[in-house]
Design a protein around this motif. Structure first.
Motif, PDB file in Angstrom:
ATOM      1  N   SER A  55       0.832  -1.200   0.000  1.00 40.01           N
ATOM      2  CA  SER A  55       0.000   0.000   0.000  1.00 40.01           C
ATOM      3  C   SER A  55       0.872   1.258   0.000  1.00 40.01           C
ATOM      4  O   SER A  55       0.602   2.218  -0.726  1.00 40.01           O
ATOM      5  CB  SER A  55      -0.921  -0.011   1.218  1.00 40.01           C
ATOM      6  N   ASP A  56       1.930   1.239   0.818  1.00 38.32           N
ATOM      7  CA  ASP A  56       2.858   2.371   0.855  1.00 38.32           C
ATOM      8  C   ASP A  56       3.558   2.544  -0.487  1.00 38.32           C
ATOM      9  O   ASP A  56       3.739   3.669  -0.966  1.00 38.32           O
ATOM     10  CB  ASP A  56       3.897   2.185   1.963  1.00 38.32           C
ATOM     11  N   GLU A  57       3.945   1.423  -1.102  1.00 37.42           N
ATOM     12  CA  GLU A  57       4.598   1.484  -2.408  1.00 37.42           C
ATOM     13  C   GLU A  57       3.653   2.039  -3.468  1.00 37.42           C
ATOM     14  O   GLU A  57       4.059   2.844  -4.308  1.00 37.42           O
ATOM     15  CB  GLU A  57       5.097   0.099  -2.822  1.00 37.42           C
ATOM     16  N   ILE A  58       2.393   1.627  -3.408  1.00 37.31           N
ATOM     17  CA  ILE A  58       1.394   2.126  -4.365  1.00 37.31           C
ATOM     18  C   ILE A  58       1.232   3.635  -4.213  1.00 37.31           C
ATOM     19  O   ILE A  58       1.220   4.378  -5.194  1.00 37.31           O
ATOM     20  CB  ILE A  58       0.044   1.403  -4.186  1.00 37.31           C
ATOM     21  N   ALA A  59       1.133   4.101  -2.965  1.00 37.84           N
ATOM     22  CA  ALA A  59       0.977   5.536  -2.721  1.00 37.84           C
ATOM     23  C   ALA A  59       2.192   6.304  -3.243  1.00 37.84           C
ATOM     24  O   ALA A  59       2.046   7.364  -3.872  1.00 37.84           O
ATOM     25  CB  ALA A  59       0.782   5.802  -1.229  1.00 37.84           C
ATOM     26  N   ALA A  60       3.383   5.766  -3.010  1.00 37.59           N
ATOM     27  CA  ALA A  60       4.600   6.431  -3.483  1.00 37.59           C
ATOM     28  C   ALA A  60       4.639   6.458  -5.012  1.00 37.59           C
ATOM     29  O   ALA A  60       5.007   7.476  -5.614  1.00 37.59           O
ATOM     30  CB  ALA A  60       5.835   5.720  -2.930  1.00 37.59           C
ATOM     31  N   LEU A  61       4.242   5.360  -5.635  1.00 37.09           N
ATOM     32  CA  LEU A  61       4.237   5.307  -7.103  1.00 37.09           C
ATOM     33  C   LEU A  61       3.186   6.251  -7.691  1.00 37.09           C
ATOM     34  O   LEU A  61       3.423   6.877  -8.730  1.00 37.09           O
ATOM     35  CB  LEU A  61       4.002   3.871  -7.581  1.00 37.09           C
ATOM     36  N   GLN A  62       2.040   6.354  -7.023  1.00 36.77           N
ATOM     37  CA  GLN A  62       1.017   7.282  -7.498  1.00 36.77           C
ATOM     38  C   GLN A  62       1.524   8.720  -7.415  1.00 36.77           C
ATOM     39  O   GLN A  62       1.308   9.515  -8.333  1.00 36.77           O
ATOM     40  CB  GLN A  62      -0.272   7.125  -6.684  1.00 36.77           C
ATOM     41  N   GLN A  63       2.208   9.045  -6.322  1.00 41.21           N
ATOM     42  CA  GLN A  63       2.769  10.387  -6.173  1.00 41.21           C
ATOM     43  C   GLN A  63       3.843  10.633  -7.232  1.00 41.21           C
ATOM     44  O   GLN A  63       3.895  11.697  -7.840  1.00 41.21           O
ATOM     45  CB  GLN A  63       3.364  10.560  -4.765  1.00 41.21           C
ATOM     46  N   GLN A  64       4.667   9.636  -7.455  1.00 43.17           N
ATOM     47  CA  GLN A  64       5.721   9.756  -8.472  1.00 43.17           C
ATOM     48  C   GLN A  64       5.097   9.923  -9.856  1.00 43.17           C
ATOM     49  O   GLN A  64       5.568  10.739 -10.668  1.00 43.17           O
ATOM     50  CB  GLN A  64       6.611   8.512  -8.437  1.00 43.17           C
ATOM     51  N   ASN A  65       4.038   9.175 -10.128  1.00 49.74           N
ATOM     52  CA  ASN A  65       3.348   9.274 -11.411  1.00 49.74           C
ATOM     53  C   ASN A  65       2.777  10.683 -11.605  1.00 49.74           C
ATOM     54  O   ASN A  65       2.902  11.270 -12.690  1.00 49.74           O
ATOM     55  CB  ASN A  65       2.235   8.232 -11.484  1.00 49.74           C
ATOM     56  N   GLU A  66       2.162  11.210 -10.573  1.00 43.94           N
ATOM     57  CA  GLU A  66       1.603  12.572 -10.643  1.00 43.94           C
ATOM     58  C   GLU A  66       2.712  13.586 -10.899  1.00 43.94           C
ATOM     59  O   GLU A  66       2.561  14.491 -11.730  1.00 43.94           O
ATOM     60  CB  GLU A  66       0.858  12.896  -9.344  1.00 43.94           C
ATOM     61  N   SER A  67       3.823  13.434 -10.210  1.00 43.78           N
ATOM     62  CA  SER A  67       4.948  14.353 -10.405  1.00 43.78           C
ATOM     63  C   SER A  67       5.481  14.265 -11.825  1.00 43.78           C
ATOM     64  O   SER A  67       5.808  15.291 -12.449  1.00 43.78           O
ATOM     65  CB  SER A  67       6.083  14.036  -9.418  1.00 43.78           C
ATOM     66  N   LEU A  68       5.564  13.049 -12.356  1.00 44.64           N
ATOM     67  CA  LEU A  68       6.056  12.867 -13.722  1.00 44.64           C
ATOM     68  C   LEU A  68       5.082  13.462 -14.745  1.00 44.64           C
ATOM     69  O   LEU A  68       5.516  14.055 -15.743  1.00 44.64           O
ATOM     70  CB  LEU A  68       6.283  11.387 -14.016  1.00 44.64           C
ATOM     71  N   ARG A  69       3.794  13.323 -14.491  1.00 46.17           N
ATOM     72  CA  ARG A  69       2.820  13.918 -15.424  1.00 46.17           C
ATOM     73  C   ARG A  69       2.941  15.438 -15.423  1.00 46.17           C
ATOM     74  O   ARG A  69       2.888  16.071 -16.471  1.00 46.17           O
ATOM     75  CB  ARG A  69       1.389  13.500 -15.038  1.00 46.17           C
ATOM     76  N   ILE A  70       3.123  16.017 -14.247  1.00 48.27           N
ATOM     77  CA  ILE A  70       3.287  17.475 -14.169  1.00 48.27           C
ATOM     78  C   ILE A  70       4.577  17.890 -14.865  1.00 48.27           C
ATOM     79  O   ILE A  70       4.598  18.852 -15.639  1.00 48.27           O
ATOM     80  CB  ILE A  70       3.259  17.940 -12.697  1.00 48.27           C
ATOM     81  N   ALA A  71       5.644  17.157 -14.623  1.00 47.71           N
ATOM     82  CA  ALA A  71       6.921  17.480 -15.262  1.00 47.71           C
ATOM     83  C   ALA A  71       6.808  17.367 -16.772  1.00 47.71           C
ATOM     84  O   ALA A  71       7.330  18.217 -17.503  1.00 47.71           O
ATOM     85  CB  ALA A  71       8.017  16.553 -14.745  1.00 47.71           C
ATOM     86  N   ASN A  72       6.109  16.340 -17.241  1.00 48.42           N
ATOM     87  CA  ASN A  72       5.908  16.177 -18.683  1.00 48.42           C
ATOM     88  C   ASN A  72       5.186  17.367 -19.285  1.00 48.42           C
ATOM     89  O   ASN A  72       5.556  17.866 -20.345  1.00 48.42           O
ATOM     90  CB  ASN A  72       5.093  14.918 -18.971  1.00 48.42           C
ATOM     91  N   SER A  73       4.156  17.810 -18.621  1.00 51.75           N
ATOM     92  CA  SER A  73       3.388  18.928 -19.170  1.00 51.75           C
ATOM     93  C   SER A  73       4.203  20.215 -19.125  1.00 51.75           C
ATOM     94  O   SER A  73       4.081  21.055 -20.011  1.00 51.75           O
ATOM     95  CB  SER A  73       2.065  19.092 -18.435  1.00 51.75           C
ATOM     96  N   LEU A  74       5.039  20.382 -18.118  1.00 55.69           N
ATOM     97  CA  LEU A  74       5.887  21.572 -18.050  1.00 55.69           C
ATOM     98  C   LEU A  74       6.965  21.552 -19.136  1.00 55.69           C
ATOM     99  O   LEU A  74       7.425  22.602 -19.583  1.00 55.69           O
ATOM    100  CB  LEU A  74       6.547  21.683 -16.670  1.00 55.69           C
ATOM    101  N   LEU A  75       7.327  20.351 -19.552  1.00 54.94           N
ATOM    102  CA  LEU A  75       8.347  20.224 -20.596  1.00 54.94           C
ATOM    103  C   LEU A  75       7.742  20.325 -21.989  1.00 54.94           C
ATOM    104  O   LEU A  75       8.448  20.182 -22.978  1.00 54.94           O
ATOM    105  CB  LEU A  75       9.095  18.893 -20.451  1.00 54.94           C
ATOM    106  N   GLY A  76       6.459  20.555 -22.069  1.00 53.63           N
ATOM    107  CA  GLY A  76       5.851  20.787 -23.371  1.00 53.63           C
ATOM    108  C   GLY A  76       4.928  19.700 -23.846  1.00 53.63           C
ATOM    109  O   GLY A  76       4.411  19.787 -24.948  1.00 53.63           O
ATOM    110  N   SER A  77       4.673  18.679 -23.069  1.00 52.45           N
ATOM    111  CA  SER A  77       3.740  17.642 -23.481  1.00 52.45           C
ATOM    112  C   SER A  77       2.328  18.208 -23.463  1.00 52.45           C
ATOM    113  O   SER A  77       1.887  18.791 -22.488  1.00 52.45           O
ATOM    114  CB  SER A  77       3.832  16.450 -22.517  1.00 52.45           C
ATOM    115  N   ASP A  78       1.630  18.047 -24.561  1.00 50.01           N
ATOM    116  CA  ASP A  78       0.276  18.593 -24.668  1.00 50.01           C
ATOM    117  C   ASP A  78      -0.751  17.751 -23.916  1.00 50.01           C
ATOM    118  O   ASP A  78      -1.835  18.220 -23.602  1.00 50.01           O
ATOM    119  CB  ASP A  78      -0.143  18.690 -26.143  1.00 50.01           C
ATOM    120  N   ASP A  79      -0.405  16.520 -23.613  1.00 46.90           N
ATOM    121  CA  ASP A  79      -1.367  15.602 -22.984  1.00 46.90           C
ATOM    122  C   ASP A  79      -1.885  16.126 -21.646  1.00 46.90           C
ATOM    123  O   ASP A  79      -3.071  16.052 -21.359  1.00 46.90           O
ATOM    124  CB  ASP A  79      -0.731  14.227 -22.755  1.00 46.90           C
ATOM    125  N   ASN A  80      -0.995  16.654 -20.821  1.00 42.85           N
ATOM    126  CA  ASN A  80      -1.392  17.032 -19.469  1.00 42.85           C
ATOM    127  C   ASN A  80      -1.274  18.540 -19.225  1.00 42.85           C
ATOM    128  O   ASN A  80      -1.305  18.977 -18.085  1.00 42.85           O
ATOM    129  CB  ASN A  80      -0.522  16.286 -18.448  1.00 42.85           C
TER     130      ASN A  80
END
Length: 104
Positions: A55-80
């Protein structure tokens, strides 16, 4: 009459022996069940610990996923991009609210 008394005593002795045997069997079964119970409780504890870790690993991965999606959009990805803009605007509103409360 003596024979009848002896026969009754012999019958009583057999009954007592039979009860002792059954009690011995029940005691052994009880010890076996206690051991099984202890093993199952240990297994439950290990399973609960594994579930908490997952459960802790899932929460950490979800947070990491959210951070990566934000980083992707800041780098110019139109998806997010839209979602990131909304998140940034929400953070700005929170900061403005905090500043307003500090100013009062």
């Amino acid at each position: 009459m003596c024979n009848e008394g002896m026969a009754a005593m012999g019958g009583l002795s057999e009954i007592v022996d039979s009860l002792e045997g059954r009690l011995d069997e029940l005691y052994k079964k009880m010890l076996e069940l206690q051991k099984q119970n202890s093993e199952l409780e240990s297994k439950i504890s290990r399973s609960e610990a594994a579930m908490k870790k997952q459960s802790d690993e899932i929460a950490a991965l979800q947070q990491q996923n959210e951070s990566l999606r934000i980083a992707n959009s800041l780098l110019g990805s139109d998806d997010n991009k839209r979602e990131t803009k909304l998140k940034i605007n929400s953070l700005i509103r929170e900061i403005d609210f905090c500043i307003a409360q500090l100013s009062e």
